[in-house]
Every structure is written in C-alpha cells, then in structure tokens.
Scaffold this motif. Sequence first.
Motif, PDB file in Angstrom:
ATOM      1  N   CYS A  67      -9.098  10.430  -2.313  1.00  0.00           N
ATOM      2  CA  CYS A  67      -8.132  10.046  -1.275  1.00  0.00           C
ATOM      3  C   CYS A  67      -8.831   9.804   0.067  1.00  0.00           C
ATOM      4  O   CYS A  67      -9.465  10.700   0.610  1.00  0.00           O
ATOM      5  N   CYS A  91      -0.266  11.158   3.503  1.00  0.00           N
ATOM      6  CA  CYS A  91      -0.396  10.080   2.517  1.00  0.00           C
ATOM      7  C   CYS A  91       0.049   8.744   3.105  1.00  0.00           C
ATOM      8  O   CYS A  91       1.097   8.643   3.726  1.00  0.00           O
ATOM      9  N   CYS A  94      -1.502   4.269  -0.461  1.00  0.00           N
ATOM     10  CA  CYS A  94      -2.415   3.185  -0.858  1.00  0.00           C
ATOM     11  C   CYS A  94      -2.574   3.070  -2.367  1.00  0.00           C
ATOM     12  O   CYS A  94      -2.863   1.999  -2.890  1.00  0.00           O
ATOM     13  N   GLY A  95      -2.441   4.183  -3.073  1.00  0.00           N
ATOM     14  CA  GLY A  95      -2.558   4.146  -4.533  1.00  0.00           C
ATOM     15  C   GLY A  95      -3.971   4.314  -5.060  1.00  0.00           C
ATOM     16  O   GLY A  95      -4.188   4.219  -6.271  1.00  0.00           O
ATOM     17  N   CYS A  97      -5.647   6.970  -5.322  1.00  0.00           N
ATOM     18  CA  CYS A  97      -5.654   8.153  -6.200  1.00  0.00           C
ATOM     19  C   CYS A  97      -5.089   7.806  -7.578  1.00  0.00           C
ATOM     20  O   CYS A  97      -5.527   8.343  -8.592  1.00  0.00           O
TER      21      CYS A  97
HETATM   22  S1  SF4 Z   1      -1.700   7.130  -2.159  1.00  0.00           S
HETATM   23 FE1  SF4 Z   1      -3.125   8.695  -2.914  1.00  0.00          FE
HETATM   24  S2  SF4 Z   1      -5.154   8.045  -2.171  1.00  0.00           S
HETATM   25 FE2  SF4 Z   1      -3.619   6.907  -0.969  1.00  0.00          FE
HETATM   26  S3  SF4 Z   1      -3.286   8.168   0.858  1.00  0.00           S
HETATM   27 FE3  SF4 Z   1      -1.728   8.800  -0.636  1.00  0.00          FE
HETATM   28  S4  SF4 Z   1      -2.629  10.522  -1.727  1.00  0.00           S
HETATM   29 FE4  SF4 Z   1      -4.297   9.492  -0.650  1.00  0.00          FE
END
Ligand code: SF4
Length: 261
Positions: A67, A91, A94-95, A97
Amino acid sequence: TETMRRGVFICGGATFPKDAPTSSLHAHSAAIKTAKFLMKGKIVKDLKVAVVNEDYCGDCEFCPVTCPYGAISLMPKDNGHFVARVSELLCEGCGVCVGSCPVGAIELSHLKNSQILAQIRALLSVNEASKPLILAICCSECGHAAVDSSGMAMMNYPANVRILKVPCTGILQVQHVLEAFKAGAQGVMVIGCKPEGCHYGTGAQKAQRKVELAKKLLSEYGIEPERLEMLNLVYIEGDQFVEAAKKMTEKVETLGLVKLA
Ligand code: SF4
Ligand code: SF4
C-alpha cells in the motif's frame, strides 16, 4: 511540493538539492498549497476504499508493504493469527493492494473483481468493427487522460480498441488478461503512468511485473505473448496511444485469431 500524503507538502532541500532562489520559490508554492488546504476548513473523504474479507485473509503481509499510503495494518485475531485491516481515512482506493493479494481477500468497495470481469466481457461482447478486438486497460490518471487527449486533439484511434478504466494499473491481475482473451480479445494493452510518475507510487511498476507474468502464462496456453503489452504514458501523449493502438491492431491482424489450447 505535493506528497503521497494528503495535506503534507514539502519544499526546498527536502525534495532534492537545489539553490536558494529555487528553494524559496518552492517554499512559496508549498505555503500557498498549505493555505488552500487549510482554508477548506474540513477534509472531505469519500468511501471508495479497499475492504478485506477476513475469512479469506491468510496473513501473508503482502498488502501492508504494498500500500503506497500505509493504509493497511495487520491486527491480531483471537486465534493467534493476524488479519489485514484498512484505514478508511488513509485509503485512497487505488486498488494496488487488490493486485497484490494472492488469495483475493481484498476488493475495492466501488470496483469489485466480479465487476471488472463483467466489464471486460461486456466491452468485448460486440464487435461492429471489421478489425480484431483489443482491450485497453487504462489507469484513471495518465493512462485514461492520454486516451482522452487523443480525442480532444481529434486523433482517431481504431474503433476495435475497447477502453476499460481502472483506478491504477496496479490493480491488474493475470486473471483479467486471461478473461479478456477468453472473451474474444485478440490483443490486450495495459496503459498506465510512467513508473517514476505513477500517481499511486509503485502501481505502474507492479502492473509491469503482472504483464511479464501474464506473458509467460499466455505462452503456456499457446497464445503469442506479444499480444499483450504495457504502455507508460504521460497525460498529453495521446498521439503515442493512437500509434500504439494502430500498431497493436496491425500486429494481431498479422498473427491471426487467438487459438486457445
Ligand atoms: S486501495 Fe489498497 S493500496 Fe490503495 S490506498 Fe487503499 S489500502 Fe492502500
Ligand atoms: S495480501 Fe491478502 S492474504 Fe495477504 S495480508 Fe493482505 S489481505 Fe491478507
């Protein structure tokens, strides 16, 4: 002067070594941005966030290190194991993760994997063009902006290229590529930011690694790996998108139809 963390601005030598006049200019810019941020009086946060299915989470620790916003931490469970938890405040949806989880335990609240797969199938379900279908998976930042800029500059890209917009190419999974070929795509393009300019840190780099992995798998299935390619653009490079789309169309026409093993 902006950073990955909302409301944190840096200037001067905190970014890279620079002379005093340039540092002063940066400080001025950081002060203006800070003032604008504070004058809003409140932080508005939408709820487009990642959500963990705790029953599936295998405590592998991939997502907390992936992340870019430090929004995931591992929390202890009663049984002595740990489970990933997402901070809704940190959060940014963005995806990245999602693309890193090996067991599909994380999804975006606003774009579930089943929705991505359904969009892929829908985009490829009709082909009124005489050319072979190509799926272009674009990030919502530079990737999609480059596609848009080609339209604004009145440049035509081939009608057989279908655009799928995702928050960041870091969300890409090999499954998406395979689904596209299964649904009739003859080529797949993944279009993200330049790695050094990715709006979500390492998202574009992670997508590149997924593309390399997917190419190997395609070879295993008897599909030419050159049917898949990654393109890294800045938002004004609509001409490069058009050129790449035309080249990909010509390439898959030469290769002929995909033969699934
Ligand atoms: S979607 Fe996932 S990677 Fe992106 S900011 Fe949120 S937790 Fe972090
Ligand atoms: S990557 Fe998936 S399995 Fe690993 S800790 Fe995160 S949610 Fe759990």
